[in-house]
Design a protein around this motif. Structure first.
Motif, PDB file in Angstrom:
ATOM      1  N   LEU B 104       9.524-119.509  51.897  1.00 17.75           N
ATOM      2  CA  LEU B 104       8.813-119.953  50.622  1.00 17.75           C
ATOM      3  C   LEU B 104       7.794-118.727  50.801  1.00 17.75           C
ATOM      4  O   LEU B 104       7.088-117.617  50.396  1.00 17.75           O
ATOM      5  CB  LEU B 104       7.864-120.706  50.456  1.00 17.75           C
ATOM      6  N   ARG B 108       6.755-115.230  49.459  1.00 13.12           N
ATOM      7  CA  ARG B 108       4.894-114.355  48.709  1.00 13.12           C
ATOM      8  C   ARG B 108       4.439-113.052  49.742  1.00 13.12           C
ATOM      9  O   ARG B 108       3.876-112.713  49.098  1.00 13.12           O
ATOM     10  CB  ARG B 108       3.900-115.677  49.184  1.00 13.12           C
ATOM     11  N   LYS B 117      15.065-116.786  47.510  1.00 14.59           N
ATOM     12  CA  LYS B 117      15.468-117.500  46.900  1.00 14.59           C
ATOM     13  C   LYS B 117      16.230-117.942  46.869  1.00 14.59           C
ATOM     14  O   LYS B 117      16.279-119.993  46.707  1.00 14.59           O
ATOM     15  CB  LYS B 117      14.997-117.198  44.959  1.00 14.59           C
ATOM     16  N   PHE B 120      16.000-120.655  49.734  1.00 11.96           N
ATOM     17  CA  PHE B 120      15.423-121.601  49.867  1.00 11.96           C
ATOM     18  C   PHE B 120      16.088-122.757  49.547  1.00 11.96           C
ATOM     19  O   PHE B 120      16.759-123.812  49.463  1.00 11.96           O
ATOM     20  CB  PHE B 120      13.757-121.839  49.251  1.00 11.96           C
ATOM     21  N   HIS B 160     -10.762-112.834  48.509  1.00 15.37           N
ATOM     22  CA  HIS B 160      -9.490-113.018  48.862  1.00 15.37           C
ATOM     23  C   HIS B 160      -8.604-114.349  48.348  1.00 15.37           C
ATOM     24  O   HIS B 160     -10.198-115.243  47.481  1.00 15.37           O
ATOM     25  CB  HIS B 160      -9.678-113.495  50.810  1.00 15.37           C
ATOM     26  N   LEU B 161      -7.910-114.313  48.121  1.00 17.19           N
ATOM     27  CA  LEU B 161      -7.280-115.454  47.310  1.00 17.19           C
ATOM     28  C   LEU B 161      -6.295-116.131  49.243  1.00 17.19           C
ATOM     29  O   LEU B 161      -5.171-115.675  49.292  1.00 17.19           O
ATOM     30  CB  LEU B 161      -6.349-115.577  46.098  1.00 17.19           C
ATOM     31  N   VAL B 162      -6.091-117.142  48.525  1.00 11.25           N
ATOM     32  CA  VAL B 162      -5.372-117.802  49.400  1.00 11.25           C
ATOM     33  C   VAL B 162      -3.803-118.229  49.112  1.00 11.25           C
ATOM     34  O   VAL B 162      -3.855-117.874  47.802  1.00 11.25           O
ATOM     35  CB  VAL B 162      -5.604-119.709  49.399  1.00 11.25           C
ATOM     36  N   ASN B 163      -2.844-117.893  50.358  1.00 10.55           N
ATOM     37  CA  ASN B 163      -1.454-117.929  50.358  1.00 10.55           C
ATOM     38  C   ASN B 163      -1.533-116.427  49.914  1.00 10.55           C
ATOM     39  O   ASN B 163      -0.173-115.828  49.764  1.00 10.55           O
ATOM     40  CB  ASN B 163      -0.971-119.108  48.948  1.00 10.55           C
ATOM     41  N   LEU B 164      -2.433-115.436  49.754  1.00 11.09           N
ATOM     42  CA  LEU B 164      -1.974-114.376  49.597  1.00 11.09           C
ATOM     43  C   LEU B 164      -1.719-113.235  51.033  1.00 11.09           C
ATOM     44  O   LEU B 164      -2.655-113.847  52.098  1.00 11.09           O
ATOM     45  CB  LEU B 164      -3.002-113.389  48.671  1.00 11.09           C
TER      46      LEU B 164
END
Lengths: 164, 234
Positions: B104, B108, B117, B120, B160-164
């Motif tokens: 995953l 990202r 995908k 996964f 900033h954005l988490v997971n990016l």
């Protein structure tokens, strides 16, 4: 996918009771906002900070209702269900630029799609819009629970309220 | 769109050959060799990423980040089979979950990894068909401080954005001062490594994975004990 519509308390009055600022257009509400007797009884979901940034980056008119030195405690839930803070929209948005409802859902959906890829289609998201529907402060809550893809149904349902 | 570099060519070649070893029946010797090869290319990826960062080439740095995630996913996948063959199902489960998480993460990291995908979905089918059903746990914590891993500022105040991904690194939140608030049994936890390992039925303690029995750890009048993992560091 389900959207539940319920009456909600007068947000402007509750903000005043808790000593918080009234936003000009939109703001995130803390958890337990509707039942809290004081700000100490409220909590912010950890996700609130992320959603603030998502909306700020999308140039949406988000206001802070809590002063920096009075921020409630943050709560982090380590479940895969994505629970987002409730977003409050004032009557000026409801009566004016309905596009903000769509842009908000679009910005959140775009972020979640990138940050939480879901090949097995298992993720669920919970998000609420709380909308002031008249000048006297009457509010309605629209709660969405379902897939990330279905988030755009949330602003969609507001159109039917507008048409009533 | 990134150009095909010598590193990416080598990476694609190795990934293709390792795909052939992602089956339980393949020889342990070949699978161990593949893990060793993946470790080597991981080091090369780290060097390649440093160059991309120096060149201020964020797109390429994020592509390399994706390669690192794929390498870790493939490595964890093979390690899972090796651990199953070595009769270590609890450790194998952790590797399966790591393989899923890294897959995953690769998706990202860069648009170029969207084809993963299907990997996964395959890993999810292994979870459902090779391992017995598990009982998962989720914890809720009170957090006093959130720091952004990218800029080290208050997470709420940065962009900033988490997971990016940002210049070859994922944004995550560094939590300052945490306190456990609650724990719950859930169907879909954030981390499937947080689960019940063994439970007492009053007479014996039974491992959820192997079904083997060990002496009960419950004390009279205190209910049945469970042995569980509630929190894991990444």
């Amino acid at each position: 996918m389900a959207i539940e519509q319920t009456d909600y308390l007068n947000v402007a009055e509750q903000l005043s009771t808790l000593g918080l600022k009234l936003p000009r257009q939109m703001a995130l509400l803390p958890e337990h906002f509707d039942i809290a007797k004081s700000l100490d009884e409220c909590q912010h979901l950890v996700e609130a900070a992320t959603i603030k940034t998502v909306l700020r980056n999308a140039s949406l008119p988000l206001d802070e209702i809590v002063e920096k030195n009075r921020r409630p405690l943050l709560i982090q839930n380590n479940s895969f269900e994505i629970v987002l803070p409730a977003i409050f929209f004032t009557y000026s948005v409801f009566n004016g630029d309905l596009g903000i409802f769509y842009e908000t859902a679009q910005a959140v959906m775009a972020y979640l799609t990138k940050a939480y890829p879901d090949p097995a289609k298992e993720n669920t998201v919970k998000m609420s819009y709380i909308v002031e529907t008249n000048e006297q402060g009457k509010c309605k809550k629209f709660s969405y629970e379902g897939s990330v893809d279905g988030l755009m149904n949330l602003p969609g349902i507001l159109k039917s309220i507008d048409d009533e | 769109m990134n150009k095909m570099t010598p590193f990416l060519e080598g990476f694609n070649h190795l990934a293709k050959s390792v795909e052939n070893l992602l089956f339980v029946t393949r020889s342990k010797k070949l699978q161990k060799q593949a893990i060793s090869d993946l470790k080597k290319i991981y080091k090369e990826a780290a060097k390649e990423k440093i160059i991309a960062i120096k060149d201020n080439n964020e797109e390429y740095a994020n592509t390399i980040l994706g390669c690192e995630c794929v390498i870790s996913a493939l490595s964890s996948f093979i390690e899972m089979w090796l651990l199953i063959k070595d009769d270590e199902p609890d450790k194998a489960w952790d590797k399966l979950i790591s393989a899923q998480k890294f897959t995953l993460a690769a998706i990202r990291a860069s648009d170029g990894f969207q084809h993963l995908k299907s990997l996964f979905t395959y890993l999810r089918s292994i979870e459902n068909n090779v391992f017995p059903p598990q009982t998962f746990l989720s914890s809720g914590m009170i957090v006093e401080e959130q720091i952004c891993s990218i800029c080290n500022k208050n997470y709420e105040e940065c962009e900033h954005l988490v997971n990016l991904p940002y210049m070859g690194e994922f944004c995550y939140i560094k939590l300052g001062k945490i306190k456990l608030d609650h724990a719950a049994i859930v169907n879909n936890p954030a981390d499937k490594r947080c689960r019940v390992i063994s439970f007492d039925d009053g007479e014996v303690s039974r491992n959820k994975m192997t079904w083997e029995e060990t002496p009960s750890k419950s004390h009279e009048g205190e209910g049945n004990a469970i042995n569980a993992i509630l929190l894991r560091a990444n």
